[in-house]
Write an enzyme that holds these catalytic residues in place. Structure first.
Site, PDB file in Angstrom:
ATOM      1  N   TRP A   7      -9.445 -16.690 -18.399  1.00 22.84           N
ATOM      2  CA  TRP A   7      -9.573 -15.254 -18.115  1.00 22.84           C
ATOM      3  C   TRP A   7     -10.991 -14.737 -18.358  1.00 22.84           C
ATOM      4  CZ3 TRP A   7      -4.500 -12.939 -20.697  1.00 22.84           C
ATOM      5  CH2 TRP A   7      -3.380 -13.442 -20.010  1.00 22.84           C
ATOM      6  N   HIS A  61     -17.892 -25.147 -21.209  1.00 18.28           N
ATOM      7  CA  HIS A  61     -17.856 -24.433 -19.924  1.00 18.28           C
ATOM      8  C   HIS A  61     -19.286 -24.151 -19.461  1.00 18.28           C
ATOM      9  CE1 HIS A  61     -17.071 -21.411 -16.877  1.00 18.28           C
ATOM     10  NE2 HIS A  61     -15.834 -21.869 -16.850  1.00 18.28           N
ATOM     11  N   GLU A 114     -20.594 -21.676 -18.165  1.00 13.72           N
ATOM     12  CA  GLU A 114     -21.139 -20.355 -18.515  1.00 13.72           C
ATOM     13  C   GLU A 114     -21.675 -20.354 -19.939  1.00 13.72           C
ATOM     14  OE1 GLU A 114     -17.762 -18.035 -17.190  1.00 13.72           O
ATOM     15  OE2 GLU A 114     -18.257 -18.599 -15.137  1.00 13.72           O
ATOM     16  N   GLU A 157     -16.010 -29.373 -13.215  1.00 14.53           N
ATOM     17  CA  GLU A 157     -16.274 -28.061 -12.622  1.00 14.53           C
ATOM     18  C   GLU A 157     -17.727 -28.003 -12.130  1.00 14.53           C
ATOM     19  OE1 GLU A 157     -13.374 -24.880 -14.135  1.00 14.53           O
ATOM     20  OE2 GLU A 157     -15.085 -24.867 -15.484  1.00 14.53           O
ATOM     21  N   SER A 208     -13.478 -22.264  -7.909  1.00 10.79           N
ATOM     22  CA  SER A 208     -12.965 -21.578  -6.717  1.00 10.79           C
ATOM     23  C   SER A 208     -11.622 -22.125  -6.236  1.00 10.79           C
ATOM     24  CB  SER A 208     -14.004 -21.599  -5.595  1.00 10.79           C
ATOM     25  OG  SER A 208     -15.135 -20.837  -5.986  1.00 10.79           O
ATOM     26  N   GLY A 243     -11.235 -16.900 -11.576  1.00 16.50           N
ATOM     27  CA  GLY A 243     -10.938 -15.617 -10.945  1.00 16.50           C
ATOM     28  C   GLY A 243      -9.480 -15.440 -10.531  1.00 16.50           C
TER      29      GLY A 243
HETATM   30  C1  PEP Z   1     -13.888 -21.258 -14.315  1.00 12.60           C
HETATM   31  O1  PEP Z   1     -14.328 -20.237 -14.834  1.00 12.60           O
HETATM   32  O2  PEP Z   1     -13.644 -22.247 -15.028  1.00 12.60           O
HETATM   33  C2  PEP Z   1     -13.662 -21.269 -12.880  1.00 12.60           C
HETATM   34  C3  PEP Z   1     -13.288 -22.382 -12.332  1.00 12.60           C
HETATM   35  O3  PEP Z   1     -13.851 -20.073 -12.202  1.00 12.60           O
HETATM   36  P1  PEP Z   1     -13.445 -19.747 -10.657  1.00 12.60           P
HETATM   37  O4  PEP Z   1     -12.060 -20.297 -10.438  1.00 12.60           O
HETATM   38  O5  PEP Z   1     -13.502 -18.268 -10.566  1.00 12.60           O
HETATM   39  O6  PEP Z   1     -14.439 -20.451  -9.800  1.00 12.60           O
END
Ligand code: PEP
Length: 251
Positions: A12, A96, A98, A166, A210, A232
């Site tokens: 989230w 992650h 981010e 990712e 995504s 998201g």
């Molecule tokens: C994430 O934050 O781990 C992610 C995969 O984001 P999104 O699905 O929005 O690309």
């Protein structure tokens, strides 16, 4: 015990106040089924305890989005794995992008966080992935290899580790690798984990970046994809449910 597949985890991020987080958690708990894979949510720390309470004894993993590598100490603003466990969390995301790229966290710190989280009894969701620049330069496997070497916690296995691939350029962009690429990368990851960890071949592998209702079934059908980490789309319980159900039962 290894996690039931498919695994559908929702990150989230920094979204959600108490009221909407409670509603979101209730919606997920209402569709989670004990005979259908594993579903989990990773809310912001401020609402984690409320989400744990809303979920109650229904089959939803609740986790933190990050943790420190120490159980306690003078680390202003940080949350320890022991605190997460005390709040009722069963899992935590580490590494992650981010945090790796947004906040400059390196492989060694990520590995120490993962080790501390295991020691506290949490399931570790370790994220790895290359940036767009690295991808375009053909360095994807070199980067993944370095991240695995630097951030995999020693002694981890299928009962306490999940690895999420990712690609940074796919997170929040609406772009994804092709299904062939996802298949190839997860096959490579499976072999690498088998080589690096006892029981590593059984460690669950997630794809993240995504994932949406319209691409989830194709991604989840790839042989070495055991589940997905959703950002998201996990904020919308209707979309998240669709992704959860796209995996089919009993894989
Ligand atoms: C994430 O934050 O781990 C992610 C995969 O984001 P999104 O699905 O929005 O690309």
């Amino acid at each position: 015990m290894p996690l039931a597949r498919p695994i559908v985890f929702g990150n989230w991020k920094m979204y959600g106040l108490r009221a909407d987080s409670r509603a979101r958690a209730e919606a997920v708990a209402a569709f989670a089924r004990p005979d259908h894979g594993t579903v989990g949510v990773f809310p912001p720390f401020t609402v984690l305890r409320e989400v744990v309470e809303v979920v109650g004894d229904r089959p939803v993993v609740v986790g933190g989005q990050d943790c420190h590598d120490r159980p306690e100490g003078a680390f202003t603003g940080s949350i320890s794995p022991v605190m997460l466990r005390d709040a009722g969390a069963g899992a935590v995301i580490v590494g992650h992008s981010e945090r790796r790229h947004g906040l400059g966290e390196g492989d060694d710190f990520v590995r120490r966080k993962a080790a501390a989280a295991r020691a506290a009894g949490l399931l570790v969701v370790l994220c790895i992935g290359e940036t767009e620049e690295e991808y375009l330069a053909g360095r994807r496997y070199e980067v993944l290899d370095r991240q695995l070497a630097g951030s995999l916690p020693e002694g981890a296995g299928p009962e306490d580790l999940v690895v999420a691939y990712e690609p940074v350029w796919a997170i929040g962009t609406g772009r994804t690798p092709t299904l062939e690429e996802i298949r190839e990368i997860h096959g490579w990851l499976r072999r690498e984990l088998a080589r690096r960890l006892a029981g590593g071949a059984e460690v669950a592998l997630l794809y993240g970046g995504s994932v949406k209702p319209d691409n989830a079934a194709g991604i989840l059908a790839q042989p070495d994809v055991d589940g997905v980490l959703v950002g998201g789309a996990s904020l919308d319980p209707g979309q998240f449910r669709h992704i959860y159900e796209a995996g089919g039962a009993g894989r």
